[in-house]
Design a protein around this motif. Sequence first.
Motif, PDB file in Angstrom:
ATOM      1  N   THR A 150      -2.039  -5.520  11.073  1.00  0.00           N
ATOM      2  CA  THR A 150      -2.861  -4.363  10.746  1.00  0.00           C
ATOM      3  C   THR A 150      -4.005  -4.235  11.752  1.00  0.00           C
ATOM      4  O   THR A 150      -4.451  -5.217  12.333  1.00  0.00           O
ATOM      5  N   GLN A 151      -4.466  -3.018  11.926  1.00  0.00           N
ATOM      6  CA  GLN A 151      -5.601  -2.742  12.805  1.00  0.00           C
ATOM      7  C   GLN A 151      -6.570  -1.817  12.067  1.00  0.00           C
ATOM      8  O   GLN A 151      -6.157  -0.797  11.507  1.00  0.00           O
ATOM      9  N   LYS A 152      -7.840  -2.188  12.071  1.00  0.00           N
ATOM     10  CA  LYS A 152      -8.832  -1.408  11.332  1.00  0.00           C
ATOM     11  C   LYS A 152      -8.841   0.057  11.745  1.00  0.00           C
ATOM     12  O   LYS A 152      -9.008   0.948  10.909  1.00  0.00           O
ATOM     13  N   GLU A 153      -8.627   0.294  13.046  1.00  0.00           N
ATOM     14  CA  GLU A 153      -8.665   1.684  13.510  1.00  0.00           C
ATOM     15  C   GLU A 153      -7.520   2.519  12.939  1.00  0.00           C
ATOM     16  O   GLU A 153      -7.591   3.750  12.921  1.00  0.00           O
ATOM     17  N   ASP A 154      -6.463   1.855  12.447  1.00  0.00           N
ATOM     18  CA  ASP A 154      -5.344   2.582  11.838  1.00  0.00           C
ATOM     19  C   ASP A 154      -5.731   3.180  10.492  1.00  0.00           C
ATOM     20  O   ASP A 154      -5.305   4.284  10.144  1.00  0.00           O
ATOM     21  N   TYR A 155      -6.515   2.426   9.718  1.00  0.00           N
ATOM     22  CA  TYR A 155      -6.751   2.844   8.335  1.00  0.00           C
ATOM     23  C   TYR A 155      -8.208   3.138   7.990  1.00  0.00           C
ATOM     24  O   TYR A 155      -8.493   3.714   6.936  1.00  0.00           O
ATOM     25  N   HIS A 163       8.849  -6.757  -0.056  1.00  0.00           N
ATOM     26  CA  HIS A 163       9.650  -7.749  -0.777  1.00  0.00           C
ATOM     27  C   HIS A 163      10.641  -8.437   0.164  1.00  0.00           C
ATOM     28  O   HIS A 163      10.955  -9.614  -0.014  1.00  0.00           O
ATOM     29  N   ALA A 164      11.123  -7.688   1.160  1.00  0.00           N
ATOM     30  CA  ALA A 164      12.125  -8.217   2.088  1.00  0.00           C
ATOM     31  C   ALA A 164      11.502  -8.969   3.261  1.00  0.00           C
ATOM     32  O   ALA A 164      12.222  -9.444   4.138  1.00  0.00           O
ATOM     33  N   GLY A 165      10.184  -9.043   3.302  1.00  0.00           N
ATOM     34  CA  GLY A 165       9.513  -9.726   4.400  1.00  0.00           C
ATOM     35  C   GLY A 165       9.384  -8.889   5.657  1.00  0.00           C
ATOM     36  O   GLY A 165       8.996  -9.398   6.715  1.00  0.00           O
ATOM     37  N   ARG A 166       9.677  -7.601   5.553  1.00  0.00           N
ATOM     38  CA  ARG A 166       9.560  -6.689   6.700  1.00  0.00           C
ATOM     39  C   ARG A 166       8.152  -6.074   6.669  1.00  0.00           C
ATOM     40  O   ARG A 166       7.969  -4.910   6.355  1.00  0.00           O
ATOM     41  N   ILE A 167       7.183  -6.888   6.985  1.00  0.00           N
ATOM     42  CA  ILE A 167       5.785  -6.518   6.767  1.00  0.00           C
ATOM     43  C   ILE A 167       5.339  -5.377   7.687  1.00  0.00           C
ATOM     44  O   ILE A 167       4.602  -4.486   7.260  1.00  0.00           O
ATOM     45  N   GLU A 168       5.772  -5.391   8.928  1.00  0.00           N
ATOM     46  CA  GLU A 168       5.389  -4.303   9.846  1.00  0.00           C
ATOM     47  C   GLU A 168       5.923  -2.969   9.347  1.00  0.00           C
ATOM     48  O   GLU A 168       5.225  -1.949   9.410  1.00  0.00           O
ATOM     49  N   ASP A 169       7.169  -2.956   8.867  1.00  0.00           N
ATOM     50  CA  ASP A 169       7.738  -1.723   8.318  1.00  0.00           C
ATOM     51  C   ASP A 169       6.981  -1.286   7.071  1.00  0.00           C
ATOM     52  O   ASP A 169       6.745  -0.089   6.849  1.00  0.00           O
ATOM     53  N   SER A 170       6.610  -2.255   6.255  1.00  0.00           N
ATOM     54  CA  SER A 170       5.830  -1.950   5.055  1.00  0.00           C
ATOM     55  C   SER A 170       4.505  -1.294   5.432  1.00  0.00           C
ATOM     56  O   SER A 170       4.129  -0.240   4.892  1.00  0.00           O
ATOM     57  N   TYR A 171       3.817  -1.891   6.366  1.00  0.00           N
ATOM     58  CA  TYR A 171       2.522  -1.380   6.824  1.00  0.00           C
ATOM     59  C   TYR A 171       2.646   0.041   7.377  1.00  0.00           C
ATOM     60  O   TYR A 171       1.860   0.935   7.024  1.00  0.00           O
ATOM     61  N   SER A 172       3.643   0.266   8.207  1.00  0.00           N
ATOM     62  CA  SER A 172       3.793   1.586   8.835  1.00  0.00           C
ATOM     63  C   SER A 172       4.062   2.671   7.799  1.00  0.00           C
ATOM     64  O   SER A 172       3.611   3.811   7.949  1.00  0.00           O
ATOM     65  N   LYS A 178       2.053   6.047   6.809  1.00  0.00           N
ATOM     66  CA  LYS A 178       2.686   7.365   6.716  1.00  0.00           C
ATOM     67  C   LYS A 178       2.267   8.074   5.430  1.00  0.00           C
ATOM     68  O   LYS A 178       2.041   9.296   5.428  1.00  0.00           O
ATOM     69  N   ALA A 179       2.171   7.309   4.346  1.00  0.00           N
ATOM     70  CA  ALA A 179       1.730   7.899   3.083  1.00  0.00           C
ATOM     71  C   ALA A 179       0.301   8.421   3.193  1.00  0.00           C
ATOM     72  O   ALA A 179      -0.020   9.509   2.697  1.00  0.00           O
ATOM     73  N   LEU A 180      -0.558   7.667   3.879  1.00  0.00           N
ATOM     74  CA  LEU A 180      -1.953   8.085   4.026  1.00  0.00           C
ATOM     75  C   LEU A 180      -2.096   9.296   4.937  1.00  0.00           C
ATOM     76  O   LEU A 180      -3.042  10.076   4.794  1.00  0.00           O
ATOM     77  N   GLU A 181      -1.177   9.474   5.856  1.00  0.00           N
ATOM     78  CA  GLU A 181      -1.199  10.684   6.688  1.00  0.00           C
ATOM     79  C   GLU A 181      -0.997  11.925   5.831  1.00  0.00           C
ATOM     80  O   GLU A 181      -1.565  12.984   6.102  1.00  0.00           O
ATOM     81  N   ILE A 182      -0.194  11.792   4.787  1.00  0.00           N
ATOM     82  CA  ILE A 182       0.056  12.916   3.879  1.00  0.00           C
ATOM     83  C   ILE A 182      -1.093  13.071   2.888  1.00  0.00           C
ATOM     84  O   ILE A 182      -1.572  14.176   2.632  1.00  0.00           O
ATOM     85  N   ASP A 183      -1.529  11.951   2.324  1.00  0.00           N
ATOM     86  CA  ASP A 183      -2.585  11.954   1.309  1.00  0.00           C
ATOM     87  C   ASP A 183      -3.629  10.907   1.684  1.00  0.00           C
ATOM     88  O   ASP A 183      -3.514   9.737   1.305  1.00  0.00           O
ATOM     89  N   PRO A 184      -4.669  11.301   2.427  1.00  0.00           N
ATOM     90  CA  PRO A 184      -5.674  10.336   2.894  1.00  0.00           C
ATOM     91  C   PRO A 184      -6.389   9.576   1.776  1.00  0.00           C
ATOM     92  O   PRO A 184      -6.956   8.516   2.013  1.00  0.00           O
ATOM     93  N   GLY A 185      -6.352  10.103   0.558  1.00  0.00           N
ATOM     94  CA  GLY A 185      -7.025   9.447  -0.544  1.00  0.00           C
ATOM     95  C   GLY A 185      -6.110   8.575  -1.392  1.00  0.00           C
ATOM     96  O   GLY A 185      -6.537   8.060  -2.425  1.00  0.00           O
TER      97      GLY A 185
END
Length: 425
Positions: free
Chosen positions: A25-30, A220-229, A233-240
Amino acid sequence: MKNLLYGLIVLLLASCSSENKNQITQKEDYDIYLSSEPGSSTSKYFELWDSKIKKDSSQLMSFGIVGSEYSRFFQNTGKIAYLKKAEQVLEKAVEISAVGKAGYYRALARNYISQHRFMEALQMADSARATNNGVNQSQCLLFDVHMELGNYDTARAQLDSIKDMSDFGYLIRLAKWNDYKGDLDATIRFMEKATKKAENAKNESLKLWSYTNLADYYGHAGRIEDSYSHYLKALEIDPGNAYAKKGIAWIVFSYENRPSEAMRILDSVTKNYKSPDYYLLKAEIAGYMGDDLKSLNNLEKYFQQVSNPDYGDMYNAHNVSLYLTETEEFAKALRLAKKEVANRPTPESYSLLAYSYFKMGNVEKALEIVESHIEGKTFEPGILLNTAEIYKAAGYNKKVIDLKQELLSAVYELGPSTKQEIVNL
């Protein structure tokens, strides 16, 4: 002196490298989403239709639309009052409607599901199905309710009745079914297909729902980067979106082992979003950090919120767990666990009941419940952890060893605080 300085620099760099090796994760992302405004709790659309509802009104269309808006406000703010207002409006719509009654039955059933009033939700779903209007929607709803109630054979029959690999609603339920069966690869595959359909349809609400659910499955599958991305994507649609921020906070806490940053994220969420479970997570993180006072303060905030009678049975499972692990009110936990089994006879509810008996020293009764209602019926790590403790107390060492390996691979889901607990099994 130069050699000593050089050695210190190398040691510092090595330490930084070790700390950051898991950081994705990167602070500038979120960070741009952490200062979002409070979730909307009104709109011109809502005010227009709300104004049409008078005392003893029969403005049926107004009731349906206002009920939907109240439900949306609940999702945006976490405030239980909006969910209860939606219930009142939808109950009125069911009462007075002559046309379109099935839709109101279904909407009220979903409201009851949100409140964990599953038996009442089943009544509404059955009533909707009996009208023979919107049959596919009613069958989808019946699948959802029966899964919540632990009626898995009946749920499977409902799933088979709506089979359509081109339908978003079927695909997400097929994903849920495979998750229940423990086939995570299939779960993700079907959820990805559903997400693609939401994207192709350019349906923002379905995309938002799909991204957060897919992010969970990836985690759950350990695909943490995919989870993060996908949380991003959800926050791009709904920032709150509080749920997506909570998901990122969990990655920061459980995968990256940066509890202070996770707490910062959650602090930004709880300024505006008022859902009790966020305080539970903050209490867990504070406890992991060794800040017992902050952990206790967050637990007190949780209990203050759930003391509101509007929450009803929504937090029974959480409360049982807290009585067992935090307050050690074992008799109180047992009473509430019995109630939860009556309301929702799932492996999760039976696990709470078994663990209550275990904590009270009745290992034989706990083991009986495990063997009758849990063993081979769930793959949820939290349930399996409680089961492993009961097996250990009963002397079932081979079963403990088998579960231990599975649990060690699920530390990300369970949280870093559980690792030593699992090692000690």
